[in-house]
Scaffold this motif. Structure first.
Motif, mmCIF file in Angstrom:
data_model
loop_
_atom_site.group_PDB
_atom_site.id
_atom_site.type_symbol
_atom_site.label_atom_id
_atom_site.label_comp_id
_atom_site.label_asym_id
_atom_site.label_seq_id
_atom_site.Cartn_x
_atom_site.Cartn_y
_atom_site.Cartn_z
ATOM 1 N N TYR A 22 61.051 -5.939 89.578
ATOM 2 C CA TYR A 22 61.852 -5.783 90.770
ATOM 3 C C TYR A 22 61.627 -7.100 91.411
ATOM 4 C CZ TYR A 22 63.678 -1.123 90.817
ATOM 5 O OH TYR A 22 64.295 0.097 90.440
ATOM 6 N N ARG A 67 67.312 -6.381 86.773
ATOM 7 C CA ARG A 67 66.956 -5.766 87.978
ATOM 8 C C ARG A 67 67.627 -6.382 89.126
ATOM 9 N NH1 ARG A 67 64.256 -0.661 86.742
ATOM 10 N NH2 ARG A 67 62.541 -1.363 85.518
ATOM 11 N N ASN A 68 67.788 -5.497 90.275
ATOM 12 C CA ASN A 68 68.382 -5.928 91.571
ATOM 13 C C ASN A 68 69.875 -6.205 91.358
ATOM 14 O OD1 ASN A 68 65.874 -5.866 92.792
ATOM 15 N ND2 ASN A 68 65.509 -7.860 91.930
#
Length: 378
Positions: free
Chosen positions: A258, A215-216
């Motif tokens: 997240y 994620r990110n």
């Protein structure tokens, strides 16, 4: 294009129509280079949604003289997605299907970048609906701003009662900390932008997406771009509609992931993408400390919980009011959101904050990331 190594309710898609009334924008292509846009999409197990995405992408109305190709990196889908893509690719020469054996977004994006032929790269998402001039407006924003990455505001439109509440919280500045990416009227420089559209040369200079991040990876890439002097621009003329999760548990798991990957970005760059991203982490820490001292002092925990309850009430009212105004829904619809919104907002904050601490602990203890944090949730 070889990518430099880097360790680490909805608008219906429009049928093809007249060309978009945007400039030809020849300056976005190098001399002698074809004016082509490469749309890149990572996916895995999206059989129910992949046709709508392909329809929207291939129906984009481009400025005169521009053409597009659609590259979809499939992460070893086992629900029929790959068969649907292969069948479409056999009939549509603009569509190419690529393998993504690592199954995560960053590796899928890099697989697409490595094969992209376009002078401009546009990222799309399977769970987002796009205006028919989405790509044309991205091209216009690149030419107008001279930025290295452009995109539109991140607008959510939920499905079902919980989905609408999740979208209402997602859009409310009192929930997301005033992020400009959620401001539909904002035009100007930002620290990050939804999805993205880049001149091809940006990836040769900055590198691809960090494949150590599940994620990110988009926030990290934008942070890396800014640290190297690049500019990111948001345009209110670029329209898309994101479909968020439609259940409280799914939202919590998404936000936990997240949050989990945020400390990995912090470790790499020594700073978060923005200060607001560490606020949920601090809130969870305050809750934990207040709980530890509970046998000795009741006031800290009671005060914190009362303050947060008051905040949840005010933020829920603001989110419900904003959602009703934005969708022109009857005023009575506000009450259908209100009782769900406190739980939704708490899921956003607690999921992200707890996930951030889990990621920080795994880094400090040098623990292997477990499968639950590596598998994408939907």
């Amino acid at each position: 294009m070889a990518v430099p190594e880097n360790p680490a309710h909805l608008a219906e898609p429009a049928a093809p129509g007249p060309r978009a009334a945007t400039p030809m924008l020849p300056e976005l292509a190098e001399p002698g280079e074809a004016r082509c846009v490469s749309i890149i999409v990572p996916c895995r197990n999206e059989c129910a949604y992949i046709d709508a995405l392909c329809d929207a992408a291939l129906a984009q109305r481009l400025p005169e003289g521009w053409q597009l190709e659609l590259l979809v990196a499939d992460g070893q889908s086992d629900d029929g997605t790959r068969a649907r893509l292969d069948a479409r690719a056999a009939q549509e020469p603009r569509l190419r299907v690529l393998d993504n054996p690592q199954r995560i977004v960053s590796t899928g994006l890099n697989a697409c970048l490595a094969q992209a032929r376009g002078a401009v790269i546009v990222r799309m998402d399977v769970h987002t609906r796009f205006a028919p001039d989405y790509v044309a407006q991205c091209l216009a924003a690149l030419a107008r701003s001279g930025a290295d990455n452009v995109g539109g505001p991140w607008v959510a439109r939920g499905q079902g009662a919980w989905g609408r509440a999740i979208a209402a919280a997602f859009q409310c500045r009192w929930v997301v900390g005033g992020a400009r990416s959620r401001d539909r009227a904002y035009e100007g420089e930002v620290d990050t932008v939804y999805l993205g559209c880049w001149p091809r040369a940006v990836f040769a200079r900055v590198g691809g997406f960090d494949e150590t991040l599940v994620r990110n990876q988009d926030d990290e890439h934008n942070l890396r771009l800014r640290r190297q002097g690049g500019r990111i621009w948001q345009s209110a003329r670029i329209h898309s509609w994101y479909v968020p999760r439609d259940a409280l548990g799914a939202l919590f798991r998404q936000q936990f992931q997240y949050g989990y990957w945020r400390p990995f970005v912090l470790r790499k760059h020594g700073q978060p993408g923005s200060v607001r991203q560490i606020v949920p982490m601090m809130f969870v820490a305050a809750l934990a400390v207040s709980t530890v001292v509970l046998p000795f002092f009741y006031a800290p925990l009671a005060g914190l919980l009362l303050a947060y309850a008051a905040y949840l009430g005010g933020a829920s009212l603001a989110a419900a009011r904003g959602a009703v105004q934005d969708t022109a829904a009857p005023r009575g619809a506000r009450w259908g959101l209100l009782w769900r919104l406190p739980a939704v907002i708490a899921a956003y904050h607690l999921g992200y904050g707890l996930g951030s601490w889990r990621g920080m602990i795994d880094i400090l203890w040098q623990r292997q990331t477990g499968p639950a944090m590596q598998d994408l949730t939907r």
